[in-house]
Design a protein around this motif. Sequence first.
Motif, mmCIF file in Angstrom:
data_model
loop_
_atom_site.group_PDB
_atom_site.id
_atom_site.type_symbol
_atom_site.label_atom_id
_atom_site.label_comp_id
_atom_site.label_asym_id
_atom_site.label_seq_id
_atom_site.Cartn_x
_atom_site.Cartn_y
_atom_site.Cartn_z
ATOM 1 N N GLU A 323 33.885 41.468 45.541
ATOM 2 C CA GLU A 323 33.047 42.149 45.004
ATOM 3 C C GLU A 323 33.467 43.527 44.335
ATOM 4 O O GLU A 323 32.929 44.335 43.529
ATOM 5 C CB GLU A 323 32.018 42.387 45.910
ATOM 6 C CG GLU A 323 32.284 43.129 47.195
ATOM 7 C CD GLU A 323 33.162 42.468 48.184
ATOM 8 O OE1 GLU A 323 33.345 42.676 49.480
ATOM 9 O OE2 GLU A 323 33.374 41.085 47.854
ATOM 10 N N GLY A 325 36.053 43.836 42.706
ATOM 11 C CA GLY A 325 37.278 43.328 41.531
ATOM 12 C C GLY A 325 38.547 43.378 41.705
ATOM 13 O O GLY A 325 39.351 42.963 40.837
ATOM 14 N N THR A 357 33.864 35.714 42.958
ATOM 15 C CA THR A 357 33.993 34.830 41.864
ATOM 16 C C THR A 357 34.938 34.018 42.209
ATOM 17 O O THR A 357 36.221 34.428 42.173
ATOM 18 C CB THR A 357 33.861 35.560 40.371
ATOM 19 O OG1 THR A 357 32.389 35.965 40.215
ATOM 20 C CG2 THR A 357 33.999 34.111 39.430
ATOM 21 N N THR A 388 32.809 38.996 32.742
ATOM 22 C CA THR A 388 31.800 38.897 33.360
ATOM 23 C C THR A 388 30.459 38.012 32.680
ATOM 24 O O THR A 388 30.962 37.273 31.783
ATOM 25 C CB THR A 388 31.193 40.485 32.928
ATOM 26 O OG1 THR A 388 31.109 40.698 31.992
ATOM 27 C CG2 THR A 388 31.827 41.536 33.714
ATOM 28 N N MET A 394 31.329 32.756 31.718
ATOM 29 C CA MET A 394 32.950 33.056 32.080
ATOM 30 C C MET A 394 34.056 31.923 31.674
ATOM 31 O O MET A 394 34.968 32.207 31.431
ATOM 32 C CB MET A 394 32.977 33.222 33.830
ATOM 33 C CG MET A 394 32.286 34.645 34.180
ATOM 34 S SD MET A 394 32.556 35.043 35.742
ATOM 35 C CE MET A 394 34.397 35.297 35.718
ATOM 36 N N GLN A 418 30.247 31.322 41.513
ATOM 37 C CA GLN A 418 29.920 32.756 41.872
ATOM 38 C C GLN A 418 28.934 32.619 43.088
ATOM 39 O O GLN A 418 28.171 31.811 43.259
ATOM 40 C CB GLN A 418 29.046 33.393 40.792
ATOM 41 C CG GLN A 418 30.217 33.740 39.724
ATOM 42 C CD GLN A 418 29.181 34.338 38.346
ATOM 43 O OE1 GLN A 418 28.127 34.425 38.414
ATOM 44 N NE2 GLN A 418 30.049 34.909 37.458
#
Length: 556
Positions: A323, A325, A357, A388, A394, A418
């Motif tokens: 979450e 990154g 993800t 994103t 994606m 995700q």
Amino acid sequence: MNFTRWSARLPGTQRRAAARTKAGGSPAQLGESSVPAARAERLADTRSPADTPAGVDELPAREVLDRIPALVALVHGADHRIAYVNDAYTTAFGARPVGAPAREALPELDAVGLLPLLDQVLRSAKPRTVKSRKAPGGRSYTFTCTPVSLSLGGPADDGSGGVLVFAADVTDHAEAAERLRASERTQRETAVTLQRSLLPQELEQPDDLRIAATYQPGGTDAAVGGDWYDVITLGGGRTALVIGDVMGRGVRAAAVMGQLRTAVRAYARLDLPPHEVLQLLDGLASEIDASQIATCVYAVHDPNEGSLAYASAGHLPILVRDENGTIHRADEPTGPPLGTGGWLHASGSLPLGPGSTAVLYTDGLVERRSEDIDEGVAALERALAGATGTPQVMCDRLIRALGVTADHDDDVAVLVLQQPARTGVHADLFRNAALELLGGVEAAPRARAFATGVLASWRFPPELHDLGVLAASELVANSLQHGTPPMRLRLRRTDRRLIIEVTDGDDHLPRRRRAEPADEAGRGIAIVATIASNWGSRRTPGGGKAVWCEFALPRA
């Protein structure tokens, strides 16, 4: 018109003339023969000069060109005016007026795009060839345009040189090549159709995950690969994710892939740990085809634990973006590919919480002949860090970022999942509640009261509330009677279902059996299986087991 004064610059003619001159004389002095001198003397003793054939240079050009089956046209000047067409050309396209410019009098050459080539040959004084052009009338020709030094004599001679157009009929070869291409296209379509039919036509969508996948066959030939992926709902809120690649190309690889994918789905129903699934697949792969090996990753997402347990058989690492990154790459354990045998696989774990993800992929996405594969994985990490959108968006963005095009030389499969970070009203639809079952039989009424209060707070309809309390009571009673501590009751709701799960320290899995009228036990699992939408059991990684059941929620 003096045809004997043409000096065509055909390949080999000038080299042979130069060789004869360098040898010490003109062609006439050498007897127009490539026979060594000693042998020439012997021949001179047995043959009269009248028996010696005339040299090629003494043959009249007009007679030769008129008789060959190929199409020949001679044009001269900047407008490429017609100087000569042979009989074969006239038969193919009709008579052509001498002196007329090619753009008007030779429309067939214009139709195949040959006029610009004539300009180029005239300027560069170098021959050019175009292969297999279809001319008006349906015949295919290979055209060779050769510059010539042309002296026509009279007022038509502008001294600008000419071009000899030689057209060989290759219709049979062109049609055979087209039949071969059509056959290859049919084989490719068959192979791609087979492979696509073996892949899931529609991915299962679990409650807690959003998943998309894409598959792109490589190249333009029929040699598709054996890439595959799958999503399998295990029950109890858990989901299995699979991606693999059978080494080799063609229909055989696709067939092996289909058998492995079917086996994975069967083994997944046993709800085994990832490394045990790969252990079973390893033995099966060698039985299917000992000459085929495959790489594979099998992973299981557990929303209760917020993790992705996985095992890898020679496959590329899973990538996870959390979450915040940050990119996480799955480390060891990684075993050898399936089908090699003699290896004990092991499971690893990656965090996968809300807002995360994960990407599973095959080597066609990251492997390039000019680069080390680690560089490709690093490029995928950078692309994932900035990608994103929805999982399907994606997938498309990652493929574009890695430079995969329609003519890519290897198959590519990508699976993106995700776990959304839900807030507000959506967060209220996903709840968890757990109770440690301490003590002996007195834990049963506490579990019943706990389930009653939790399900009431979640505002379930009365019928679903009562069924949930009954199922929790039966599962707890079964665990108290047959299991060992530690024991726990967990209630979980999603936007689609209610999940009730009881864990304990005993690893003997319950089974549904028919209870006789006189039996005082053996009805608990039968009751749960009757009232619930689904039920199952599995062994837990730390030892023990989990028994669960599900109830489908009424749709709003």
